[in-house]
Design a protein around this motif. Structure first.
Motif, PDB file in Angstrom:
ATOM      1  N   LYS A   1      -0.641  -8.923  -4.435  1.00 31.65           N
ATOM      2  CA  LYS A   1       0.105  -7.799  -3.876  1.00 31.65           C
ATOM      3  C   LYS A   1       0.898  -7.073  -4.966  1.00 31.65           C
ATOM      4  O   LYS A   1       1.039  -5.852  -4.939  1.00 31.65           O
ATOM      5  CB  LYS A   1       1.052  -8.304  -2.787  1.00 31.65           C
TER       6      LYS A   1
ATOM      7  N   ARG B   1      -0.880  -0.646  -8.922  1.00 28.86           N
ATOM      8  CA  ARG B   1      -2.072   0.197  -8.983  1.00 28.86           C
ATOM      9  C   ARG B   1      -2.050   1.273  -7.895  1.00 28.86           C
ATOM     10  O   ARG B   1      -2.536   2.388  -8.096  1.00 28.86           O
ATOM     11  CB  ARG B   1      -3.334  -0.657  -8.882  1.00 28.86           C
ATOM     12  N   SER B   2      -1.469   0.957  -6.739  1.00 31.95           N
ATOM     13  CA  SER B   2      -1.336   1.948  -5.669  1.00 31.95           C
ATOM     14  C   SER B   2      -0.425   3.094  -6.101  1.00 31.95           C
ATOM     15  O   SER B   2      -0.699   4.274  -5.826  1.00 31.95           O
ATOM     16  CB  SER B   2      -0.784   1.277  -4.409  1.00 31.95           C
TER      17      SER B   2
ATOM     18  N   HIS C   1       0.056   4.025  -9.191  1.00 29.24           N
ATOM     19  CA  HIS C   1      -0.672   4.762 -10.216  1.00 29.24           C
ATOM     20  C   HIS C   1      -1.670   5.742  -9.586  1.00 29.24           C
ATOM     21  O   HIS C   1      -1.747   6.904 -10.005  1.00 29.24           O
ATOM     22  CB  HIS C   1      -1.405   3.775 -11.125  1.00 29.24           C
ATOM     23  N   ARG C   2      -2.396   5.265  -8.560  1.00 25.19           N
ATOM     24  CA  ARG C   2      -3.367   6.158  -7.895  1.00 25.19           C
ATOM     25  C   ARG C   2      -2.673   7.338  -7.227  1.00 25.19           C
ATOM     26  O   ARG C   2      -3.220   8.436  -7.162  1.00 25.19           O
ATOM     27  CB  ARG C   2      -4.175   5.361  -6.868  1.00 25.19           C
ATOM     28  N   ALA C   3      -1.468   7.114  -6.761  1.00 26.53           N
ATOM     29  CA  ALA C   3      -0.718   8.184  -6.083  1.00 26.53           C
ATOM     30  C   ALA C   3       0.017   9.092  -7.064  1.00 26.53           C
ATOM     31  O   ALA C   3       0.708  10.014  -6.651  1.00 26.53           O
ATOM     32  CB  ALA C   3       0.275   7.577  -5.102  1.00 26.53           C
TER      33      ALA C   3
ATOM     34  N   GLY D   1       1.180   3.626  -1.912  1.00 27.94           N
ATOM     35  CA  GLY D   1       0.573   4.863  -2.394  1.00 27.94           C
ATOM     36  C   GLY D   1       0.199   5.838  -1.304  1.00 27.94           C
ATOM     37  O   GLY D   1       0.206   7.054  -1.511  1.00 27.94           O
ATOM     38  N   VAL D   2      -0.138   5.328  -0.111  1.00 25.18           N
ATOM     39  CA  VAL D   2      -0.565   6.222   0.977  1.00 25.18           C
ATOM     40  C   VAL D   2       0.587   7.071   1.484  1.00 25.18           C
ATOM     41  O   VAL D   2       0.371   8.077   2.187  1.00 25.18           O
ATOM     42  CB  VAL D   2      -1.178   5.414   2.135  1.00 25.18           C
TER      43      VAL D   2
ATOM     44  N   GLU E   1      -1.553  -4.931  -6.827  1.00 25.20           N
ATOM     45  CA  GLU E   1      -1.987  -3.817  -5.984  1.00 25.20           C
ATOM     46  C   GLU E   1      -0.872  -2.788  -5.802  1.00 25.20           C
ATOM     47  O   GLU E   1      -1.122  -1.589  -5.731  1.00 25.20           O
ATOM     48  CB  GLU E   1      -2.450  -4.339  -4.629  1.00 25.20           C
ATOM     49  N   TYR E   2       0.372  -3.264  -5.716  1.00 25.97           N
ATOM     50  CA  TYR E   2       1.512  -2.365  -5.564  1.00 25.97           C
ATOM     51  C   TYR E   2       1.574  -1.377  -6.731  1.00 25.97           C
ATOM     52  O   TYR E   2       1.691  -0.158  -6.543  1.00 25.97           O
ATOM     53  CB  TYR E   2       2.798  -3.185  -5.505  1.00 25.97           C
TER      54      TYR E   2
ATOM     55  N   ASP F   1       0.825  -1.209   0.000  1.00 27.12           N
ATOM     56  CA  ASP F   1       0.000   0.000   0.000  1.00 27.12           C
ATOM     57  C   ASP F   1       0.857   1.257   0.000  1.00 27.12           C
ATOM     58  O   ASP F   1       0.561   2.238   0.669  1.00 27.12           O
ATOM     59  CB  ASP F   1      -0.949   0.011   1.194  1.00 27.12           C
TER      60      ASP F   1
ATOM     61  N   CYS G   1      -1.603   0.880 -16.730  1.00 29.04           N
ATOM     62  CA  CYS G   1      -1.707   2.172 -16.023  1.00 29.04           C
ATOM     63  C   CYS G   1      -0.894   3.280 -16.692  1.00 29.04           C
ATOM     64  O   CYS G   1      -1.034   4.457 -16.328  1.00 29.04           O
ATOM     65  CB  CYS G   1      -1.236   2.019 -14.579  1.00 29.04           C
TER      66      CYS G   1
END
Length: 521
Positions: free
Chosen positions: A75, A81-82, A84-86, A53-54, A78-79, A51, A113
């Motif tokens: 994972k 994509r996290s 990318h969102r950030a 991105g946080v 998700e790593y 996670d 992404c």
């Protein structure tokens, strides 16, 4: 001042980071997102958690060995994509400890992404990369801020010294090393600076280029809006800036601040930037120093229609440029207006070829006299020009005609639009005024009346000859009785040793007087 966006801190691109010597030692390979390598890298961050991105704020290049991701494809996905969102800039995976090759799940996710993914084939101390990139970013930020302050100081000093707009733009172009263009909101060019060939390339198809570049800042096109109190009235554009984008934005912002301050301090009494732009263009046209063909892009960018047009060069004596501009707008006539050295105001009309250029010029002159309330306003014109290359000659001809009649308005009946054929001998003498033989002739013929106390007699002689030796009219214009005029004419003849009743002698004196007046204007 209004600007398009907040200026970010200077950054390196992902592509630039990958060319660093320390990075090259790790044998980097781009395995995904290759079309996004120009993303700016604001910082470098080492992170392993899924996670991640946080912990990011955007623009980071994230370094990982993947030790916490090995064996868990969920994972891994998700790593990415996290990140990318950030809005991370890129992810760099060091091979060896967890992965012998780029994991397909991460590579596919990064490609979807649009996130650049880089693998390092040789062991690489992440601390070295972090130190290298951070130090470079700090140096770039310091250099950008220093440049920004230096530009602000230099431009402020120029404004304080009363420098014109062009001087400010030249300084901006020197720092940016690219063409600089100032426009109003309609994309009409008000000022330019930079290497002339490069500026001409930009202006050649300016309206299309400006509108095309209006929505983005790609390819080095960097803009800053000009305005104040919630109202925009122009923009400055760095055209093809080759340095760091963030530094270019700082430069554009400092330039915009200076231009707004310059305009504010100039106040309403100063000439508008539109007037200054027109004056620069028409002055260059009249001087002939720059070939007309090279000035065509500037004319087009200034809003003058140039394709399939007829050009009417005019010169107006005692014409206020602002009033002439308003009159052109009122009549719907496209044209440029500029005050030229010597007291004349040049007006270059651009009319469709299917319209009567002579009639439009006459209509303009008539309306000008009506608007100004002065019947003696001189509007001189050259013959209409069908080609742009002939415009400089036409402007010089119109200015010559205006100069030739400058001192004769009160005594000669002039048509609404004065042309070369209307100035006769006076026009010829005006052309020859700098010839040494003509100067010597004038001095010799008028020698008896060139003393400091002879101005009154010289004025009487001037009027007498200009009215065709009409004694009654001359006495009336000088407010003297006829006997008093006769005494003055007699004194003039004695001083000059001529008989003014003899046509040839009177003509010789008249030509000498015309030459004398032309030389002293």
């Amino acid at each position: 001042m209004t600007i398009t966006s907040d200026s970010p801190e200077p950054a390196l691109s992902v592509r630039q980071v990958l060319t660093l010597e320390r990075v090259l030692a790790g044998q980097p390979e781009v395995v995904a997102g290759a079309s996004h390598l120009d993303r700016p890298v604001r910082w470098v961050h080492v992170a392993e958690a899924a996670d991640v991105g946080v912990m990011l704020s955007g623009g980071e290049m994230v370094l990982t060995t993947g030790v916490l991701l090995a064996g868990d494809e969920v994972k891994q996905d998700e790593y990415v994509r996290s990140l990318h969102r950030a809005e991370a800039a890129a992810v760099v995976l060091g091979l060896g400890r967890a992965f012998p090759a780029a994991p397909d799940v991460m590579r596919r996710a990064a490609e979807r992404c649009g996130l650049p993914m880089v693998v390092l084939h040789r062991p690489f101390p992440f601390a070295e990369l972090t130190e290298e990139v951070q130090s470079r970013l700090v140096r770039r930020k310091f250099a950008a801020v220093s440049l920004s302050e230096a530009v602000r100081t230099e431009l402020t000093a120029l404004i304080t010294a009363g420098a014109p707009l062009q001087r400010l733009l030249d300084e901006v172009a020197r720092h940016s090393a690219c063409p600089v263009v100032v426009t109003n909101l309609a994309h009409r060019v008000l000022g330019t600076a930079g290497e002339r060939p490069a500026v001409d390339d930009v202006l050649r198809d300016w309206e299309r280029i400006a509108r095309q570049a209006g929505g983005t800042e790609g390819d080095g096109w960097i803009r800053a809006e000009l305005g104040g109190r919630g109202e925009r009235w122009g923009r400055i554009v760095l055209c093809g800036y080759r340095g760091d984008t963030a530094t270019g934005r700082l430069l554009a912002d400092r330039a915009a601040e200076a231009l707004v301050l310059h305009r504010m301090l100039a106040g309403a009494a100063a000439r508008s930037w539109e007037e200054q732009s027109a004056q620069s263009l028409l002055t260059d046209l009249v001087s002939g120093v720059v070939p007309a063909r090279q000035l065509l892009p500037r004319a087009r960018a200034a809003g003058l229609p140039v394709n399939r047009r007829t050009f009417v060069p005019l010169a107006v004596r005692d014409g206020d440029p602002s009033r002439l501009e308003r009159l052109l707008r009122l009549l719907g006539l496209p044209g440029l207006v500029a005050e030229l050295p010597g007291g004349a105001t040049a007006v270059l009309l651009s009319v469709p070829r299917d319209q009567d250029a002579g009639a439009l010029a006459a209509h303009f002159a008539a309306r000008l006299r009506t608007e100004s309330g002065r019947d003696h306003t001189v509007v001189a014109a050259a013959e209409p020009r069908a080609g742009w290359d002939d415009v400089p000659t036409g402007l010089r001809e119109a200015q010559h005609v205006a100069d030739a009649v400058a001192d004769s308005c009160a005594v000669l009946a002039l048509p609404p639009v004065v042309r070369l054929k209307d100035v006769h001998l006076r026009g010829l003498i005006r052309l020859l005024r700098d010839d040494p033989h003509v100067q010597s002739f004038a001095e010799r013929e008028l020698d008896g009346l060139l003393g400091e106390t002879d101005e009154d007699l010289l004025a009487v002689l001037r009027t007498y000859l200009a009215t065709g030796r009409n004694k009654s009219r001359t006495a009336q214009l000088h407010h003297v009785s006829r006997p008093a005029l006769y005494r003055r004419l007699e004194a003039i003849q004695v001083r000059l040793g001529v008989d003014l009743d003899d046509f040839e002698q009177a003509a010789s004196v008249h030509i000498a007087l015309l030459a004398h007046d032309a030389q002293h204007q």
